[in-house]
Design a protein around this motif. Structure first.
Motif, PDB file in Angstrom:
ATOM      1  N   ARG A 162      39.597  34.061  52.624  1.00 45.52           N
ATOM      2  CA  ARG A 162      39.358  34.428  50.910  1.00 45.52           C
ATOM      3  C   ARG A 162      38.817  34.260  49.978  1.00 45.52           C
ATOM      4  O   ARG A 162      36.957  33.680  50.245  1.00 45.52           O
ATOM      5  CB  ARG A 162      40.483  33.189  50.931  1.00 45.52           C
ATOM      6  CG  ARG A 162      41.782  33.417  51.400  1.00 45.52           C
ATOM      7  CD  ARG A 162      42.799  31.946  50.993  1.00 45.52           C
ATOM      8  NE  ARG A 162      43.828  32.079  52.010  1.00 45.52           N
ATOM      9  CZ  ARG A 162      45.055  31.236  50.981  1.00 45.52           C
ATOM     10  NH1 ARG A 162      45.010  30.480  50.365  1.00 45.52           N
ATOM     11  NH2 ARG A 162      46.224  30.985  52.082  1.00 45.52           N
ATOM     12  N   LEU A 163      38.314  35.173  48.733  1.00 44.23           N
ATOM     13  CA  LEU A 163      38.119  35.612  47.976  1.00 44.23           C
ATOM     14  C   LEU A 163      37.168  34.281  47.350  1.00 44.23           C
ATOM     15  O   LEU A 163      36.357  34.041  47.274  1.00 44.23           O
ATOM     16  CB  LEU A 163      38.337  35.726  46.956  1.00 44.23           C
ATOM     17  CG  LEU A 163      38.957  37.860  47.630  1.00 44.23           C
ATOM     18  CD1 LEU A 163      39.247  38.439  46.220  1.00 44.23           C
ATOM     19  CD2 LEU A 163      37.286  38.125  47.658  1.00 44.23           C
TER      20      LEU A 163
ATOM     21  N   TRP B 235      42.699  40.364  48.027  1.00 48.22           N
ATOM     22  CA  TRP B 235      43.280  38.836  48.063  1.00 48.22           C
ATOM     23  C   TRP B 235      42.547  37.916  49.090  1.00 48.22           C
ATOM     24  O   TRP B 235      41.990  36.850  49.093  1.00 48.22           O
ATOM     25  CB  TRP B 235      44.522  38.511  47.867  1.00 48.22           C
ATOM     26  CG  TRP B 235      44.974  38.302  46.747  1.00 48.22           C
ATOM     27  CD1 TRP B 235      45.695  38.130  45.769  1.00 48.22           C
ATOM     28  CD2 TRP B 235      46.281  40.173  47.082  1.00 48.22           C
ATOM     29  NE1 TRP B 235      45.859  38.917  45.035  1.00 48.22           N
ATOM     30  CE2 TRP B 235      46.726  39.558  45.970  1.00 48.22           C
ATOM     31  CE3 TRP B 235      46.562  40.630  48.116  1.00 48.22           C
ATOM     32  CZ2 TRP B 235      47.489  40.913  44.955  1.00 48.22           C
ATOM     33  CZ3 TRP B 235      47.114  41.752  47.509  1.00 48.22           C
ATOM     34  CH2 TRP B 235      47.702  41.367  45.554  1.00 48.22           C
TER      35      TRP B 235
END
Length: 452
Positions: free
Chosen positions: A187-188, A171
């Motif tokens: 974060r993605l 994640w």
């Protein structure tokens, strides 16, 4: 089969197929099941049939099934497999799950399974086994994505696409310096929405929660709860990134620790219905014996006031009420205190305030029950003096119960003993003993033979 529940008929059919060595029927029955349901099947079937069932399933007994197995059931299942077969299953698992399984094996079985693993997998698992049990080092996964902050967003996307195994779940991307020390996270969602030519250092979040590799798993879970983490980097003593812990692992820890504390309060051990009978017997009998000893203390106090009891039989009927209500009050306070200690809500900085809070609660509870008891005893026995005696005794015992409920767990915690394990025995002894002593002693002091 009902959703999420194996029927008795289904389990009987599988058992019959196992007993007749009908491998094809066993596989046909089990093949449609979800891995979690297969794990439930192993728990539902008799102990001596778990090994034959495992052998019959073959490739249907995969890593997803093993990861769902209860600890005691898993021992029976893995015992039916060869070291090579166990190694094959372990290879399919995340590092933390693999370490949990291999860590439970006997030393000679561990060596055989480790020898059957690929060198890279063996090195990771052996490194994890060197960390203390129930530590972050045992809990963490080694499969993670880490990049230097000098890379651009576009370069990171390309690196992830070309080098990361598609089966790897993550994640967050960890940002590291030249010494592999974490400097931030990304974060993605940020990675996918940021322009590709922007540097990672310009979009990453520099504030992060780092988990020391030796931190106890319960403390790890508290950090995840407190800071609402999805994942967190694990660092060694030099501050280098060595792994990652994700929230799905922590949820399991929270459930396990909460259940463990509840069971310890009752002295029930692991509370696992698959636990061997004699293991359960040894765990429970220790605390039952301790309760027997503390019960003798209460009995001796009652014996010391036998003459007063003979003079007024009502004392024999009423004294258990004082002890019982005090015990319940003590157990309420003890449960709250143990939970507060487990979640780090109760610390040295607020101990005095917490004790004073419980004293006030006990005084209010004691006053309420004392008034009700005085009225009830006066009406039932027609004896106002006896009503006053039991009211004072109940107020005193509930106050003692409140103090014991908070001080016993605190004392055990300061002595580095688990307050969830032994608190109930001591609190029960104190409330029973003080309840009988206060009521019978006060009745004797005012002259029970003249009450009327």
């Amino acid at each position: 089969m009902q959703e999420g529940q194996l029927s008795r008929v289904f389990v009987a059919d599988v058992t019959a197929a196992v007993d007749s060595s009908d491998v094809d029927s066993v596989r046909a029955l089990v093949a449609p099941l979800h891995p979690a349901d297969v794990a439930d099947l192993f728990a539902a079937i008799a102990n001596d049939r778990r090994g034959p069932l495992a052998s019959a399933l073959g490739e249907l007994l995969n890593a997803d099934v093993v990861a769902e197995l209860d600890d005691y059931v898993r021992d029976d299942v893995l015992g039916a497999l060869s070291p090579g077969e166990v190694a094959e299953v372990v290879t399919q698992l995340d590092t933390d799950d693999a370490v949990a399984i291999i860590g439970d094996l006997e030393a000679d079985e561990q060596r055989e399974v480790l020898r059957a693993l690929a060198p890279e997998d063996r090195a990771d698992i052996e490194a994890a086994l060197n960390y203390p049990e129930e530590s972050a080092g045992r809990l963490m996964q080694r499969d993670l994505v880490a990049v230097p902050e000098t890379m651009s967003v576009g370069e990171v996307i390309e690196a992830v696409r070309t080098t990361i195994d598609p089966a790897t779940d993550f994640w967050e991307i960890f940002v590291i310096d030249a010494a592999r020390r974490p400097t931030g996270t990304m974060r993605l969602s940020w990675l996918l929405t940021a322009p590709p030519d922007i540097s990672v250092g310009d979009v990453m979040k520099r504030e992060q929660t780092l988990i020391p590799v030796a931190m106890d798993q319960e403390e790890v879970a508290l950090l995840f709860q407190k800071y609402a983490l999805i994942s967190a980097a694990v660092v060694d003593d030099a501050g280098k990134l060595v792994g990652v812990i994700t929230v799905d692992d922590v949820v399991h820890i929270i459930q396990a620790e909460a259940g463990e504390d509840v069971l310890k309060l009752s002295g029930a051990g692991d509370g696992d219905i698959n636990e061997p009978v004699f293991t359960t017997y040894r765990t429970r009998s220790r605390w039952l014996v301790a309760n027997l000893v503390t019960g003798l203390v209460s009995a001796s106090i009652i014996g010391a006031f036998s003459s007063s009891i003979q003079a007024l039989v009502a004392l024999a009927a009423l004294s258990p009420i004082v002890a019982s209500v005090g015990g319940n009050a003590g157990n309420q306070t003890m449960a709250v205190t143990v939970r507060a200690l487990a979640t780090n809500q109760l610390t040295t900085s607020n101990t005095r305030r917490t004790v004073w809070r419980e004293i006030r609660v006990a005084l209010l509870n004691g006053l309420t029950l004392a008034v009700l008891m005085a009225i009830g005893v006066t009406l039932v026995f027609g004896n106002a003096t006896l009503g006053l005696v039991i009211a004072v005794a109940m107020q005193f015992n509930i106050l003692i119960a409140g103090l014991a409920g908070v001080m016993v767990p605190l004392t055990l915690d300061r002595l580095e003993a688990d307050p969830a394990v032994a608190s109930s025995v001591f609190v029960t002894m104190i409330t029973d003993s003080m309840g009988f002593f206060a009521f019978l002693g006060l009745a004797t002091l005012v002259g029970v033979q003249y009450l009327g």
